[in-house]
Design a protein around this motif. Structure first.
Motif, mmCIF file in Angstrom:
data_model
loop_
_atom_site.group_PDB
_atom_site.id
_atom_site.type_symbol
_atom_site.label_atom_id
_atom_site.label_comp_id
_atom_site.label_asym_id
_atom_site.label_seq_id
_atom_site.Cartn_x
_atom_site.Cartn_y
_atom_site.Cartn_z
ATOM 1 N N GLY A 19 0.851 -1.188 0.000
ATOM 2 C CA GLY A 19 0.000 0.000 0.000
ATOM 3 C C GLY A 19 0.884 1.235 0.000
ATOM 4 N N GLU A 20 0.292 2.334 -0.382
ATOM 5 C CA GLU A 20 1.076 3.556 -0.495
ATOM 6 C C GLU A 20 1.183 4.251 0.853
ATOM 7 O OE1 GLU A 20 -0.626 6.502 -2.986
ATOM 8 O OE2 GLU A 20 1.120 7.795 -2.804
ATOM 9 N N THR A 21 2.375 4.730 1.167
ATOM 10 C CA THR A 21 2.512 5.568 2.350
ATOM 11 C C THR A 21 3.219 6.848 1.951
ATOM 12 O OG1 THR A 21 4.455 4.291 2.902
ATOM 13 C CG2 THR A 21 2.482 3.815 4.169
ATOM 14 N N GLU A 22 2.896 7.909 2.645
ATOM 15 C CA GLU A 22 3.444 9.223 2.315
ATOM 16 C C GLU A 22 3.947 9.913 3.566
ATOM 17 O OE1 GLU A 22 1.044 10.839 -1.556
ATOM 18 O OE2 GLU A 22 0.233 11.364 0.396
ATOM 19 N N ILE A 23 4.883 10.827 3.365
ATOM 20 C CA ILE A 23 5.324 11.674 4.480
ATOM 21 C C ILE A 23 5.643 13.073 3.939
ATOM 22 C CG2 ILE A 23 7.755 10.910 4.306
ATOM 23 C CD1 ILE A 23 7.863 11.297 7.418
ATOM 24 N N ASN A 24 5.350 14.089 4.756
ATOM 25 C CA ASN A 24 5.704 15.467 4.405
ATOM 26 C C ASN A 24 7.046 15.821 5.039
ATOM 27 O OD1 ASN A 24 3.046 15.659 3.367
ATOM 28 N ND2 ASN A 24 2.290 16.274 5.380
ATOM 29 N N ILE A 25 7.984 16.225 4.202
ATOM 30 C CA ILE A 25 9.285 16.684 4.711
ATOM 31 C C ILE A 25 9.309 18.204 4.552
ATOM 32 C CG2 ILE A 25 11.796 16.502 4.458
ATOM 33 C CD1 ILE A 25 10.484 13.819 5.157
ATOM 34 N N PHE A 26 9.642 18.901 5.632
ATOM 35 C CA PHE A 26 9.655 20.371 5.572
ATOM 36 C C PHE A 26 11.082 20.891 5.490
ATOM 37 C CE2 PHE A 26 5.745 19.138 7.731
ATOM 38 C CZ PHE A 26 4.817 19.813 6.965
ATOM 39 N N LEU A 27 11.242 21.967 4.735
ATOM 40 C CA LEU A 27 12.567 22.575 4.569
ATOM 41 C C LEU A 27 12.483 24.066 4.875
ATOM 42 C CD1 LEU A 27 13.576 20.834 1.224
ATOM 43 C CD2 LEU A 27 14.777 20.564 3.409
ATOM 44 N N ILE A 28 13.423 24.555 5.670
ATOM 45 C CA ILE A 28 13.510 25.989 5.958
ATOM 46 C C ILE A 28 14.933 26.444 5.637
ATOM 47 C CG2 ILE A 28 13.292 27.784 7.737
ATOM 48 C CD1 ILE A 28 11.351 25.943 9.211
ATOM 49 N N PRO A 29 15.127 27.125 4.499
ATOM 50 C CA PRO A 29 16.470 27.579 4.146
ATOM 51 C C PRO A 29 16.965 28.641 5.132
ATOM 52 C CG PRO A 29 14.935 27.763 2.282
ATOM 53 C CD PRO A 29 14.113 27.500 3.500
ATOM 54 N N GLY A 30 18.248 28.585 5.449
ATOM 55 C CA GLY A 30 18.838 29.584 6.355
ATOM 56 C C GLY A 30 19.071 30.901 5.634
ATOM 57 N N ASN A 31 19.173 31.982 6.403
ATOM 58 C CA ASN A 31 19.479 33.304 5.829
ATOM 59 C C ASN A 31 20.976 33.409 5.546
ATOM 60 O OD1 ASN A 31 16.824 34.094 6.141
ATOM 61 N ND2 ASN A 31 17.184 34.974 8.178
ATOM 62 N N HIS A 32 21.351 33.995 4.435
ATOM 63 C CA HIS A 32 22.745 34.291 4.053
ATOM 64 C C HIS A 32 23.811 33.448 4.751
ATOM 65 C CE1 HIS A 32 20.301 37.800 3.253
ATOM 66 N NE2 HIS A 32 20.169 37.966 4.542
ATOM 67 N N GLY A 33 24.041 32.274 4.246
ATOM 68 C CA GLY A 33 25.141 31.447 4.747
ATOM 69 C C GLY A 33 24.891 30.795 6.100
ATOM 70 N N GLU A 34 23.724 31.011 6.688
ATOM 71 C CA GLU A 34 23.423 30.336 7.959
ATOM 72 C C GLU A 34 22.909 28.922 7.689
ATOM 73 O OE1 GLU A 34 20.689 32.827 10.057
ATOM 74 O OE2 GLU A 34 22.172 34.421 10.346
ATOM 75 N N ILE A 39 12.946 19.046 8.385
ATOM 76 C CA ILE A 39 12.219 18.382 9.467
ATOM 77 C C ILE A 39 11.794 17.005 8.990
ATOM 78 C CG2 ILE A 39 10.241 18.488 11.034
ATOM 79 C CD1 ILE A 39 10.448 21.564 10.779
ATOM 80 N N ASP A 40 12.374 15.997 9.623
ATOM 81 C CA ASP A 40 12.274 14.574 9.308
ATOM 82 C C ASP A 40 13.034 14.226 8.025
ATOM 83 O OD1 ASP A 40 11.081 13.494 11.553
ATOM 84 O OD2 ASP A 40 9.091 14.157 10.920
ATOM 85 N N ALA A 41 13.478 12.962 7.988
ATOM 86 C CA ALA A 41 14.426 12.562 6.946
ATOM 87 C C ALA A 41 13.782 11.810 5.785
ATOM 88 C CB ALA A 41 15.525 11.704 7.574
ATOM 89 N N GLY A 42 12.657 11.145 6.025
ATOM 90 C CA GLY A 42 11.994 10.402 4.942
ATOM 91 C C GLY A 42 12.425 8.947 4.856
ATOM 92 N N PHE A 43 11.775 8.217 3.964
ATOM 93 C CA PHE A 43 12.001 6.776 3.797
ATOM 94 C C PHE A 43 13.413 6.468 3.308
ATOM 95 C CE2 PHE A 43 7.586 7.733 2.640
ATOM 96 C CZ PHE A 43 6.899 6.938 3.537
ATOM 97 N N LYS A 44 13.921 5.333 3.747
ATOM 98 C CA LYS A 44 15.212 4.856 3.242
ATOM 99 C C LYS A 44 14.968 4.273 1.852
ATOM 100 C CE LYS A 44 19.011 2.769 5.642
ATOM 101 N NZ LYS A 44 19.329 4.111 6.011
ATOM 102 N N ASP A 45 15.116 5.113 0.842
ATOM 103 C CA ASP A 45 14.726 4.725 -0.507
ATOM 104 C C ASP A 45 15.493 5.616 -1.484
ATOM 105 O OD1 ASP A 45 11.887 3.622 -2.025
ATOM 106 O OD2 ASP A 45 12.924 5.316 -2.941
ATOM 107 N N ARG A 46 16.082 5.001 -2.507
ATOM 108 C CA ARG A 46 16.929 5.767 -3.434
ATOM 109 C C ARG A 46 16.163 6.858 -4.164
ATOM 110 N NH1 ARG A 46 19.483 1.477 -6.181
ATOM 111 N NH2 ARG A 46 19.248 2.642 -8.114
ATOM 112 N N ARG A 47 14.904 6.531 -4.543
ATOM 113 C CA ARG A 47 14.098 7.523 -5.255
ATOM 114 C C ARG A 47 13.762 8.710 -4.346
ATOM 115 N NH1 ARG A 47 9.239 6.823 -6.515
ATOM 116 N NH2 ARG A 47 9.019 5.194 -4.975
ATOM 117 N N CYS A 48 13.485 8.399 -3.083
ATOM 118 C CA CYS A 48 13.166 9.479 -2.130
ATOM 119 C C CYS A 48 14.386 10.378 -1.913
ATOM 120 C CB CYS A 48 12.694 8.902 -0.797
ATOM 121 S SG CYS A 48 11.087 8.093 -0.905
ATOM 122 N N LEU A 49 15.572 9.754 -1.822
ATOM 123 C CA LEU A 49 16.794 10.553 -1.641
ATOM 124 C C LEU A 49 17.013 11.471 -2.841
ATOM 125 C CD1 LEU A 49 19.317 11.243 0.005
ATOM 126 C CD2 LEU A 49 20.489 9.318 -1.081
ATOM 127 N N ALA A 50 16.813 10.927 -4.054
ATOM 128 C CA ALA A 50 16.988 11.736 -5.265
ATOM 129 C C ALA A 50 15.997 12.906 -5.274
ATOM 130 C CB ALA A 50 16.802 10.865 -6.502
#
Ligand SMILES: [Zn+2]
Length: 343
Positions: A19-34, A39-50
């Motif tokens: 069955g299909e499972t999903e997860i939301n991964i959140f990203l917050i870019p830092g300001n100028h070089g910070e 938030i959360d890493a996601g499934f151990k899966d090559r397609r997810c990493l890509a």
């Protein structure tokens, strides 16, 4: 990738197995070089990493400036953490998430969980003598993990920096407080932005789902902790926008939380009734199969996965009833037996 709020991006990962499972991964870019935040890493899966690598490069985030906040150590949340660590990111997690190596739901191959697995299975009433077919299903998973064939709920270890309740983390234009979300797991943590009324709520409150309070260890009072945490959602976080790890953001916190509270109260009451009317002692597995309308032996993998979840939820509810003196727990040969205290 979508922008949920200014400077907060969401990438949805999905994976097909049983069955299909999903997860939301959140990203917050830092300001100028910070430093930036994931938030959360996601499934151990090559397609997810890509997919995540594309999102990171879109936002100009490099691994040497990336922090990955793992809300809890479940396969969908921590799966890629070891890869990110190897690529140079810093992983942040509550060390309490390493409290156990085996909890019926997840097989943590970080350590050697064999002894703990035997103990946990016995405690819920799964033994080679009394339930050989089900026991064999669990042993099959162990073999698959040991032979590196992979298993959907396998959790691998990774190096991390410990985070604690109350710690403050700054990324982009946001300042977060690390807050406990006890219940779904023992040490689950969220990120709270008090000024902007935002809470990254992980798996604690999800729209359309009754999250699992996944314990199979005695005296950890996880369901009591979960209900107390939900109460906090109704007060402290009531006007927050929740960004959960699954499904859509939540604005009407009260509606979603009350639905979950209702569902748990109903199950707790049902289990109380099952034990009262059966007038005998039962194992977690036996109570769970009746409460969730399951057959004695799972017919396929999907049913087996459901049984694992059912046993965890049932354990939590029975512990909760015991804390209120409504059921009695006794132990023989490592198995817990539960019976009504009202007879
Ligand atoms: Zn989870």
């Amino acid at each position: 990738m979508i922008m949920r709020l200014p400077g907060i991006y969401e990438e949805r990962l999905s994976r097909f197995r049983d069955g299909e499972t999903e997860i939301n991964i959140f990203l917050i870019p830092g300001n100028h070089g910070e430093r930036s935040l994931m938030i959360d890493a996601g499934f151990k899966d090559r397609r997810c990493l890509a997919q995540m690598e594309r999102a990171l490069s879109c936002l100009d985030i490099t691994y040497d400036k990336l922090d990955v906040f793992v809300t809890h150590k479940h396969h969908d949340h921590s799966g890629l953490a070891s890869e990110y660590a190897e690529l140079g990111a810093r992983i942040l997690m509550n060390p309490e998430e390493n409290r156990h190596h085996y909890d019926c739901l997840y097989y943590n191959n970080d350590k050697n969980p064999e002894e703990e697995q035997y103990q946990v299975l016995r405690s819920v009433g799964v033994t080679p003598e009394k339930t050989p077919e089900i026991w064999e299903m669990f042993m099959e998973i162990r073999r698959r993990v040991k032979e590196n064939k992979g298993w959907e709920f396998e959790v691998t270890g990774f190096p991390f920096l410990p985070v604690r309740q109350g710690q403050r983390l700054r990324y982009g234009n946001y300042e977060f407080e690390v807050v406990p979300l006890k219940g779904h797991t023992y040490g689950q943590m969220g990120l709270y932005e008090a000024r902007q009324h935002i809470l990254f709520s992980a798996d604690q409150v999800i729209d359309g789902i009754v999250p699992i309070v996944g314990t199979t260890f005695p005296d950890e009072h996880l369901l009591a902790g979960y209900l107390a945490s939900l109460n906090q959602f109704l007060h402290v976080y009531k006007s927050c926008m929740l960004l959960p790890a699954h499904n859509e953001p939540i604005w009407d916190v009260k509606r979603v939380v009350n639905r979950i509270l209702y569902a748990y109260n109903e199950k707790i009451e049902l289990m109380r009734q099952i034990l009262y009317h059966s007038r005998r002692e039962m194992t977690v597995r036996q109570v769970g199969c009746i409460a969730y309308g399951m057959g004695e032996i799972p017919a396929d993998t999907k049913e087996f996965v459901k049984l694992k979840m059912v046993m965890s939820k049932t354990f939590s509810c029975l512990e909760y009833l015991r804390d209120r003196d409504l059921v009695i727990r006794s132990e023989r040969d490592g198995t817990f037996y539960w019976q009504s205290a009202e007879l």
